[in-house]
Structures are given as structure tokens and as C-alpha cells.
Write a protein that holds these residues in place. Structure first.
Motif, short mmCIF file in Angstrom:
data_model
loop_
_atom_site.label_atom_id
_atom_site.label_comp_id
_atom_site.label_asym_id
_atom_site.label_seq_id
_atom_site.Cartn_x
_atom_site.Cartn_y
_atom_site.Cartn_z
N ASP A 178 -5.07 7.02 6.93
CA ASP A 178 -3.93 6.10 6.87
C ASP A 178 -2.65 6.84 6.45
O ASP A 178 -2.59 7.42 5.38
CB ASP A 178 -4.26 5.00 5.85
CG ASP A 178 -3.31 3.83 5.91
OD1 ASP A 178 -2.09 4.05 6.03
OD2 ASP A 178 -3.79 2.67 5.83
N ASP A 204 -5.86 -3.51 3.67
CA ASP A 204 -7.02 -2.62 3.79
C ASP A 204 -6.59 -1.24 4.28
O ASP A 204 -5.56 -1.07 4.96
CB ASP A 204 -8.01 -3.18 4.81
CG ASP A 204 -8.69 -4.45 4.33
OD1 ASP A 204 -8.42 -4.89 3.19
OD2 ASP A 204 -9.48 -5.03 5.11
N VAL A 205 -7.42 -0.23 3.95
CA VAL A 205 -7.33 1.07 4.60
C VAL A 205 -8.61 1.25 5.42
O VAL A 205 -9.69 0.82 5.00
CB VAL A 205 -7.16 2.22 3.59
CG1 VAL A 205 -5.86 2.06 2.82
CG2 VAL A 205 -8.34 2.31 2.62
N ALA A 206 -8.48 1.84 6.58
CA ALA A 206 -9.62 1.96 7.50
C ALA A 206 -10.33 3.29 7.30
O ALA A 206 -9.69 4.35 7.18
CB ALA A 206 -9.14 1.85 8.94
N CYS A 226 -3.74 -1.53 -3.18
CA CYS A 226 -3.31 -2.83 -2.66
C CYS A 226 -3.02 -3.82 -3.78
O CYS A 226 -2.44 -4.89 -3.54
CB CYS A 226 -4.36 -3.42 -1.73
SG CYS A 226 -6.01 -3.49 -2.45
N ASP A 263 -13.31 5.91 8.91
CA ASP A 263 -14.03 6.20 10.14
C ASP A 263 -15.53 6.27 9.83
O ASP A 263 -15.95 6.08 8.68
CB ASP A 263 -13.50 7.47 10.81
CG ASP A 263 -13.86 8.76 10.09
OD1 ASP A 263 -14.75 8.74 9.21
OD2 ASP A 263 -13.27 9.80 10.42
N VAL A 300 -10.56 8.73 5.67
CA VAL A 300 -9.42 7.81 5.74
C VAL A 300 -8.20 8.60 6.16
O VAL A 300 -7.82 9.58 5.51
CB VAL A 300 -9.18 7.12 4.39
CG1 VAL A 300 -7.92 6.27 4.42
CG2 VAL A 300 -10.39 6.27 4.00
N ARG A 347 0.07 5.78 5.34
CA ARG A 347 0.69 5.24 4.14
C ARG A 347 0.27 6.01 2.89
O ARG A 347 0.97 5.98 1.86
CB ARG A 347 0.35 3.76 3.98
CG ARG A 347 0.90 2.85 5.07
CD ARG A 347 0.39 1.42 4.91
NE ARG A 347 -1.06 1.33 5.08
CZ ARG A 347 -1.76 0.21 4.96
NH1 ARG A 347 -1.15 -0.93 4.65
NH2 ARG A 347 -3.07 0.21 5.15
N VAL A 393 0.82 -1.20 0.00
CA VAL A 393 0.00 0.00 0.00
C VAL A 393 0.86 1.26 0.00
O VAL A 393 0.61 2.21 -0.76
CB VAL A 393 -0.97 -0.01 1.19
CG1 VAL A 393 -1.73 1.32 1.29
CG2 VAL A 393 -1.96 -1.16 1.06
N ASP A 411 -0.07 9.29 2.72
CA ASP A 411 0.33 10.69 2.79
C ASP A 411 0.97 11.21 1.50
O ASP A 411 0.71 12.36 1.11
CB ASP A 411 1.28 10.92 3.98
CG ASP A 411 0.55 10.93 5.31
OD1 ASP A 411 -0.71 10.94 5.30
OD2 ASP A 411 1.21 10.89 6.36
#
Length: 286
Positions: free
Chosen positions: A82, A71-73, A56, A75, A80, A84, A26, A86
Motif C-alpha cells: 500500500d 483496510d490495507v491489502a 486506521c 497478497d 503489503v 499510503r 491511513v 511509504d
């Protein structure tokens, strides 16, 4: 029935991308996506569309073996955060480009979806749409999305779909009846599907007299080898830009609202559509 929103006031330059992500990486794929967004910006694009599950990679063995890592989480609001991602967040903000990119999203209620993430021009990331029509073995890994979605960029209405969604005329039609001027489809078409790849999205454009932007993965190893051919279609289904079946490409075209208006005036399927198309029906013996 006429779509309820007028044509946009100015053209919108969009980019569609075909590229080869690394399965499970990712962070590395987000870094590569950031560079692709900068390439799109260098060609004048204000919207960039990257392939299905790009962050992914569309590689079911990896997605099944490492859901936590792939996965990305999101809310409860769909945002999102995450870290990674940025580099992609920064690229969108610095380039002033809205990005649509595929990811595996984990929702607070435990659902796992094939998502189209929207990275806005301020760099905020959220789940924009969850794929509704799951294909084959995707049903073993993911949950289907519950609703359609429209992305608003300036005064353009951009209906969202993902890959197999575009095989269903009703999906794009729902976007058009919601006023979509264009239909964006991050996708993952496998080698050998070139005929269907090139037919479906041109048909969705002409069916609904709207632009279609089709992004696709490319490369990889059999049986998960993808065939590129990313394309942008005008509202009559004519090709404005198309990639080859191999190789990374960033393809750009300007979506002209005058073409949208002229096509809808000449080909008035949306306005002429019956509320109950084909019903009631009769039958007869031949």
C-alpha cells in the motif's frame, strides 16, 4: 519443559508507543507513525511497537462505514504494498528499526483481520500476525486469526499478541513454550480499564519469565477514548518503562538477556510445568 531456544547473546533496545491516530486516515497515521519511529531511533531503539489498529485507528463506526478506505491489502504471501504506508517504510529503513504496527488487513480470501504489520529494517511490510482472540463487537467486523506467530530480530524471539490476546494466559504461554524471550502486544485499552491494563501484562511477564512490551492508544472521544499507560516489563513483571494515562509518548528500555537467564533460573515455572496441568481432577463435598 524448558523453552527450546537459548537466551540471546546481547541486549535489545525496544520502544513502546502511545499515540492518538485519526480515525480513517491511513496515510496521515502512517506519516505520524514514521515520525514516532524516528523518535524511537533517536533514543536508541532497534524495535518499535505501535498500538492496535493504529494505521486506521480503533474506531468501530469508521471501520464499519469505510472498510475499503481503512483496510490495507495483503497478497497471498502476506506482503503489503500500500503506497499510503511509504513514509513508514522509508522511516524503518533509514532508522534501521523493526516496526510492529496495528492495521486492519484484507486478505486475498476475503478475510478481514486485526493485524500486526511488521515493517522490517529493509522497509518491507508484511502481515506478521492476525489477532486470535476477538473482543466484543470486533467479531462483527473482523475474522479471527488462525495461528500464533514469533518475530525474529537478531537472536531474539519475540512472540506476538494483540490486546485481548494478552488476557488469556494460554496465549503468552504458547509463545514462551515456542522459545519467546519477549511478548509484544499492540493494544487499545479504553479509559476506565487501567487496573486490568496494568495487571494483565505484568502477569504475562511473570507467568512466563519473559519481557513484555505493551503499546496502547491514548486520547480520542468517548466511548472510544483510550488510556495510554504503554509499558515495558521485565521477566518478573516489574516496570522498566511506563507512560502516563494521557499524552503521546515513546518509551524505551533495554531488554537484558542476563536478566532473562537469572529470572528463569530462580523462577523455573516453565521448566517445572506439568504436561497436563491439573489433570486428572477430583471432586469432594465440603
Amino acid at each position: 519443559m524448558t523453552p527450546p531456544h537459548p537466551a540471546p547473546s546481547a541486549p535489545l533496545t525496544v520502544a513502546t508507543v502511545q499515540a492518538t491516530p485519526t480515525p480513517g486516515d491511513v496515510a496521515g497515521n502512517a506519516l505520524a507513525a514514521a515520525e514516532l519511529v524516528r523518535r524511537a531511533d533517536g533514543q536508541g531503539a532497534r524495535v518499535a511497537v505501535l498500538p492496535e489498529l493504529y494505521l486506521c485507528a480503533y474506531h468501530p463506526p469508521t471501520l464499519a462505514a469505510d472498510p475499503a478506505g481503512t483496510d490495507v491489502a495483503a497478497d497471498p504471501t502476506g506482503a503489503v504494498a500500500d503506497p499510503r504506508l511509504d513514509p513508514l517504510r522509508v522511516a524503518a529503513r533509514e532508522a534501521d528499526v523493526t516496526v510492529l504496527v496495528g492495521a486492519a488487513a484484507r486478505h486475498p480470501d476475503g478475510r478481514r483481520t486485526i493485524a500486526a504489520l511488521v515493517v522490517d529494517r529493509a522497509g518491507a511490510i508484511r502481515v506478521g500476525y492476525d489477532k486470535q482472540q476477538l473482543w466484543g463487537g470486533e467479531r462483527d467486523l473482523f475474522d479471527a486469526g488462525a495461528r500464533g506467530a514469533t518475530l525474529l530480530v537478531d537472536d531474539w524471539r519475540l512472540g506476538l499478541g494483540i490486546c485481548y490476546d494478552g488476557c488469556f494466559p494460554e496465549h503468552a504461554r504458547a509463545a514462551a513454550l515456542d522459545g519467546a524471550h519477549a511478548y509484544l502486544c499492540p493494544s487499545g485499552y479504553l479509559a476506565g480499564s487501567e487496573h486490568r491494563r496494568d495487571l494483565y501484562y505484568a502477569a504475562r511477564a511473570l507467568d512466563n519469565t519473559m519481557f513484555v512490551v505493551f503499546a496502547n492508544a491514548v486520547g480520542g472521544v468517548d466511548p472510544w477514548r483510550f488510556n495510554g499507560g504503554a509499558a515495558i516489563y521485565d521477566p518478573q513483571g516489574r516496570v522498566l518503562a511506563r507512560g502516563a494515562d494521557e499524552g503521546t509518548a515513546v518509551l524505551v528500555a533495554a531488554l537484558d538477556p542476563a536478566e532473562l537467564v537469572a529470572t528463569r533460573a530462580a523462577h523455573s515455572m516453565l521448566a517445572d510445568r506439568l504436561p497436563d496441568q491439573g489433570d486428572p481432577r477430583g471432586s469432594m463435598s465440603g
